[in-house]
Design a protein around this motif. Structure first.
Motif, PDB file in Angstrom:
ATOM      1  N   ALA A 103       2.628  -2.256 -10.112  1.00 39.72           N
ATOM      2  CA  ALA A 103       2.014  -1.489  -9.184  1.00 39.72           C
ATOM      3  C   ALA A 103       1.797  -0.596  -9.706  1.00 39.72           C
ATOM      4  O   ALA A 103       0.619   0.336  -9.802  1.00 39.72           O
ATOM      5  CB  ALA A 103       4.077  -0.072  -8.907  1.00 39.72           C
ATOM      6  N   ALA A 104       2.186   0.122 -11.628  1.00 37.97           N
ATOM      7  CA  ALA A 104       1.105   0.279 -12.208  1.00 37.97           C
ATOM      8  C   ALA A 104      -0.254  -0.395 -12.448  1.00 37.97           C
ATOM      9  O   ALA A 104      -1.409  -0.118 -12.689  1.00 37.97           O
ATOM     10  CB  ALA A 104       2.166  -0.187 -13.576  1.00 37.97           C
ATOM     11  N   LEU A 105      -0.259  -2.121 -12.230  1.00 42.60           N
ATOM     12  CA  LEU A 105      -1.381  -2.836 -12.160  1.00 42.60           C
ATOM     13  C   LEU A 105      -2.017  -2.001 -11.287  1.00 42.60           C
ATOM     14  O   LEU A 105      -3.751  -2.685 -11.094  1.00 42.60           O
ATOM     15  CB  LEU A 105      -0.904  -3.989 -12.628  1.00 42.60           C
ATOM     16  CG  LEU A 105      -0.295  -4.825 -14.234  1.00 42.60           C
ATOM     17  CD1 LEU A 105       0.270  -6.577 -13.855  1.00 42.60           C
ATOM     18  CD2 LEU A 105      -1.326  -3.951 -14.863  1.00 42.60           C
ATOM     19  N   ALA A 106      -1.147  -2.378  -9.750  1.00 39.50           N
ATOM     20  CA  ALA A 106      -2.643  -2.495  -9.048  1.00 39.50           C
ATOM     21  C   ALA A 106      -3.275  -0.902  -8.818  1.00 39.50           C
ATOM     22  O   ALA A 106      -4.410  -0.917  -8.516  1.00 39.50           O
ATOM     23  CB  ALA A 106      -0.977  -2.361  -7.450  1.00 39.50           C
ATOM     24  N   ALA A 107      -2.254   0.606  -9.129  1.00 38.06           N
ATOM     25  CA  ALA A 107      -2.820   1.792  -9.749  1.00 38.06           C
ATOM     26  C   ALA A 107      -4.307   1.211 -10.594  1.00 38.06           C
ATOM     27  O   ALA A 107      -5.210   1.917 -10.166  1.00 38.06           O
ATOM     28  CB  ALA A 107      -2.106   2.431 -10.180  1.00 38.06           C
ATOM     29  N   ALA A 108      -4.024   0.431 -11.918  1.00 38.37           N
ATOM     30  CA  ALA A 108      -5.314   0.511 -12.486  1.00 38.37           C
ATOM     31  C   ALA A 108      -6.475  -0.624 -12.085  1.00 38.37           C
ATOM     32  O   ALA A 108      -7.093  -0.429 -12.041  1.00 38.37           O
ATOM     33  CB  ALA A 108      -4.558  -0.460 -14.329  1.00 38.37           C
ATOM     34  N   ALA A 109      -5.766  -1.009 -11.165  1.00 38.84           N
ATOM     35  CA  ALA A 109      -6.634  -2.284  -9.591  1.00 38.84           C
ATOM     36  C   ALA A 109      -7.648  -1.366  -9.678  1.00 38.84           C
ATOM     37  O   ALA A 109      -9.081  -0.903  -9.417  1.00 38.84           O
ATOM     38  CB  ALA A 109      -6.186  -3.587  -9.662  1.00 38.84           C
ATOM     39  N   ARG A 110      -7.276  -0.672  -8.808  1.00 38.58           N
ATOM     40  CA  ARG A 110      -8.057   0.294  -7.869  1.00 38.58           C
ATOM     41  C   ARG A 110      -8.662   1.388  -8.817  1.00 38.58           C
ATOM     42  O   ARG A 110     -10.011   1.925  -8.062  1.00 38.58           O
ATOM     43  CB  ARG A 110      -6.643   1.759  -7.438  1.00 38.58           C
ATOM     44  CG  ARG A 110      -6.390   0.617  -5.883  1.00 38.58           C
ATOM     45  CD  ARG A 110      -5.174   1.762  -4.981  1.00 38.58           C
ATOM     46  NE  ARG A 110      -4.448   2.085  -5.100  1.00 38.58           N
ATOM     47  CZ  ARG A 110      -3.084   1.347  -5.566  1.00 38.58           C
ATOM     48  NH1 ARG A 110      -2.597  -0.169  -5.225  1.00 38.58           N
ATOM     49  NH2 ARG A 110      -2.222   1.550  -6.255  1.00 38.58           N
ATOM     50  N   ALA A 111      -8.709   2.167 -10.188  1.00 37.06           N
ATOM     51  CA  ALA A 111      -9.056   2.500 -10.483  1.00 37.06           C
ATOM     52  C   ALA A 111     -10.502   1.909 -11.006  1.00 37.06           C
ATOM     53  O   ALA A 111     -11.203   2.605 -10.852  1.00 37.06           O
ATOM     54  CB  ALA A 111      -8.305   3.508 -11.673  1.00 37.06           C
ATOM     55  N   ALA A 112     -10.527   0.692 -11.383  1.00 44.85           N
ATOM     56  CA  ALA A 112     -10.786  -0.052 -12.508  1.00 44.85           C
ATOM     57  C   ALA A 112     -11.762  -1.262 -10.626  1.00 44.85           C
ATOM     58  O   ALA A 112     -12.650  -1.838 -10.907  1.00 44.85           O
ATOM     59  CB  ALA A 112     -10.879  -1.282 -12.839  1.00 44.85           C
ATOM     60  N   GLY A 113     -12.027  -0.531  -8.976  1.00 49.23           N
ATOM     61  CA  GLY A 113     -12.437  -1.297  -8.853  1.00 49.23           C
ATOM     62  C   GLY A 113     -12.070  -2.917  -8.187  1.00 49.23           C
ATOM     63  O   GLY A 113     -13.222  -3.455  -7.883  1.00 49.23           O
ATOM     64  N   VAL A 114     -11.010  -3.015  -8.938  1.00 46.54           N
ATOM     65  CA  VAL A 114     -10.648  -4.505  -8.577  1.00 46.54           C
ATOM     66  C   VAL A 114      -9.807  -4.596  -7.890  1.00 46.54           C
ATOM     67  O   VAL A 114      -8.190  -4.140  -6.895  1.00 46.54           O
ATOM     68  CB  VAL A 114      -9.784  -4.601  -9.975  1.00 46.54           C
ATOM     69  CG1 VAL A 114      -9.583  -6.774  -9.850  1.00 46.54           C
ATOM     70  CG2 VAL A 114     -10.757  -4.798 -11.411  1.00 46.54           C
ATOM     71  N   PRO A 115     -10.343  -5.895  -7.347  1.00 46.38           N
ATOM     72  CA  PRO A 115      -8.788  -5.489  -5.708  1.00 46.38           C
ATOM     73  C   PRO A 115      -7.829  -6.626  -5.741  1.00 46.38           C
ATOM     74  O   PRO A 115      -7.283  -7.237  -7.202  1.00 46.38           O
ATOM     75  CB  PRO A 115      -9.268  -6.833  -5.349  1.00 46.38           C
ATOM     76  CG  PRO A 115     -10.359  -7.837  -5.604  1.00 46.38           C
ATOM     77  CD  PRO A 115     -11.018  -6.825  -7.108  1.00 46.38           C
ATOM     78  N   VAL A 116      -6.717  -5.840  -5.216  1.00 45.42           N
ATOM     79  CA  VAL A 116      -5.428  -6.077  -5.414  1.00 45.42           C
ATOM     80  C   VAL A 116      -5.301  -7.043  -3.777  1.00 45.42           C
ATOM     81  O   VAL A 116      -5.255  -6.626  -2.690  1.00 45.42           O
ATOM     82  CB  VAL A 116      -4.454  -4.537  -4.957  1.00 45.42           C
ATOM     83  CG1 VAL A 116      -2.989  -5.091  -5.091  1.00 45.42           C
ATOM     84  CG2 VAL A 116      -4.965  -4.223  -6.077  1.00 45.42           C
ATOM     85  N   VAL A 117      -4.667  -8.435  -4.234  1.00 47.67           N
ATOM     86  CA  VAL A 117      -3.809  -9.082  -2.889  1.00 47.67           C
ATOM     87  C   VAL A 117      -2.860  -9.623  -3.029  1.00 47.67           C
ATOM     88  O   VAL A 117      -1.727  -9.708  -4.217  1.00 47.67           O
ATOM     89  CB  VAL A 117      -5.185 -10.652  -3.290  1.00 47.67           C
ATOM     90  CG1 VAL A 117      -4.208 -11.337  -1.860  1.00 47.67           C
ATOM     91  CG2 VAL A 117      -6.466 -10.194  -3.198  1.00 47.67           C
ATOM     92  N   PRO A 118      -2.099  -8.880  -1.425  1.00 50.55           N
ATOM     93  CA  PRO A 118      -0.924  -9.259  -1.376  1.00 50.55           C
ATOM     94  C   PRO A 118      -0.079 -10.662  -2.468  1.00 50.55           C
ATOM     95  O   PRO A 118      -0.879 -11.508  -0.842  1.00 50.55           O
ATOM     96  CB  PRO A 118      -0.159  -8.887  -0.036  1.00 50.55           C
ATOM     97  CG  PRO A 118      -1.677  -8.393   0.466  1.00 50.55           C
ATOM     98  CD  PRO A 118      -2.887  -8.885  -0.331  1.00 50.55           C
ATOM     99  N   ALA A 119       0.715 -11.186  -2.388  1.00 49.59           N
ATOM    100  CA  ALA A 119       1.165 -12.253  -2.758  1.00 49.59           C
ATOM    101  C   ALA A 119       1.465 -12.921  -1.587  1.00 49.59           C
ATOM    102  O   ALA A 119       1.464 -13.935  -0.888  1.00 49.59           O
ATOM    103  CB  ALA A 119       1.948 -12.678  -3.741  1.00 49.59           C
ATOM    104  N   TRP A 120       2.592 -11.754  -0.405  1.00 51.52           N
ATOM    105  CA  TRP A 120       3.180 -12.887   0.764  1.00 51.52           C
ATOM    106  C   TRP A 120       1.381 -12.280   2.185  1.00 51.52           C
ATOM    107  O   TRP A 120       1.252 -11.261   2.477  1.00 51.52           O
ATOM    108  CB  TRP A 120       4.241 -11.695   0.988  1.00 51.52           C
ATOM    109  CG  TRP A 120       5.008 -12.350   2.147  1.00 51.52           C
ATOM    110  CD1 TRP A 120       4.989 -11.571   3.759  1.00 51.52           C
ATOM    111  CD2 TRP A 120       5.867 -13.767   2.003  1.00 51.52           C
ATOM    112  NE1 TRP A 120       5.335 -12.584   4.688  1.00 51.52           N
ATOM    113  CE2 TRP A 120       6.346 -13.776   4.113  1.00 51.52           C
ATOM    114  CE3 TRP A 120       6.608 -14.268   1.319  1.00 51.52           C
ATOM    115  CZ2 TRP A 120       7.197 -14.042   4.082  1.00 51.52           C
ATOM    116  CZ3 TRP A 120       7.213 -15.193   2.001  1.00 51.52           C
ATOM    117  CH2 TRP A 120       7.905 -15.918   2.793  1.00 51.52           C
TER     118      TRP A 120
END
Length: 194
Positions: free
Chosen positions: A160-177
């Motif tokens: 969850a912390a990495l996903a928040a950092a990704a959103r702040a950096a404009g980096v995509p978050v992809v669900p594993a499932w």
């Protein structure tokens, strides 16, 4: 087309596969590197080398253990270690970009902000919010360790912390499932973000 790219369909020179432990980073990064015909680098190998070259006195945050602490404290420690490692990983990313040496790099210590401002570098965070799925992944890859629900909880919080950092950096978050389509979804997200 981004500067430095041969064509719009070329992957970044450096692609970071970020995510918490147990979400399937290696299961995506290895075949992605093979698909692209580039080397796979494991961030954990760099950390192992650094631990051998440093001491608890010279680099206390790298040598401190958070084992046995509450999940939130373990995640705070993981993020502190990632922050301490960030200058080194950014240097590795920049070096690969400078010399046009393509690589896919994966590992728990990689954060999405490592590629910020580096043209030719991209990242994706693989996320899995389901503790049971992560615990099942651990059991599959480490059957002798038995069930690890506490470790899965740490992974969900770290993710969850990495996903928040990704959103702040404009980096995509992809669900594993679902896992069987993760590779294609990660590749698509990387190309769309380029």
């Amino acid at each position: 087309m981004a500067a430095g790219r041969v064509s719009a369909v070329d992957p970044p020179v450096v692609t970071l596969i970020c995510g918490a432990s147990g979400v399937g980073k290696t299961s995506v990064a290895r075949p992605l590197a093979m698909r692209w015909g580039v080397p796979l680098a494991e961030a954990d190998d760099v950390v192992t080398a650094l631990l051998a070259l440093t001491t608890p006195q010279s680099h206390p945050v790298l040598h401190r253990s958070a084992m046995g602490r509450p999940p939130e404290e373990i995640v705070a420690h993981l993020l502190a270690v990632s922050a301490a490692l960030a200058p080194g990983f950014r240097a590795v990313v920049a070096d690969h970009v400078t010399f046009r040496q393509r690589v896919v790099m994966e590992g728990d210590w990689l954060t999405p902000d490592l590629v910020a401002g580096i043209d030719g570098a991209g990242a994706v965070v693989i996320g899995e919010p389901d503790e049971d799925r992560i615990a099942a992944n651990y059991l599959r890859r480490e059957p002798d360790a038995g069930p690890q629900p506490e470790r899965a909880r740490v992974s969900v919080l770290h993710g969850a912390a990495l996903a928040a950092a990704a959103r702040a950096a404009g980096v995509p978050v992809v669900p594993a499932w679902p896992f069987d389509t993760a590779l294609d979804r990660v590749e698509r997200a990387i190309f769309q973000a380029a």
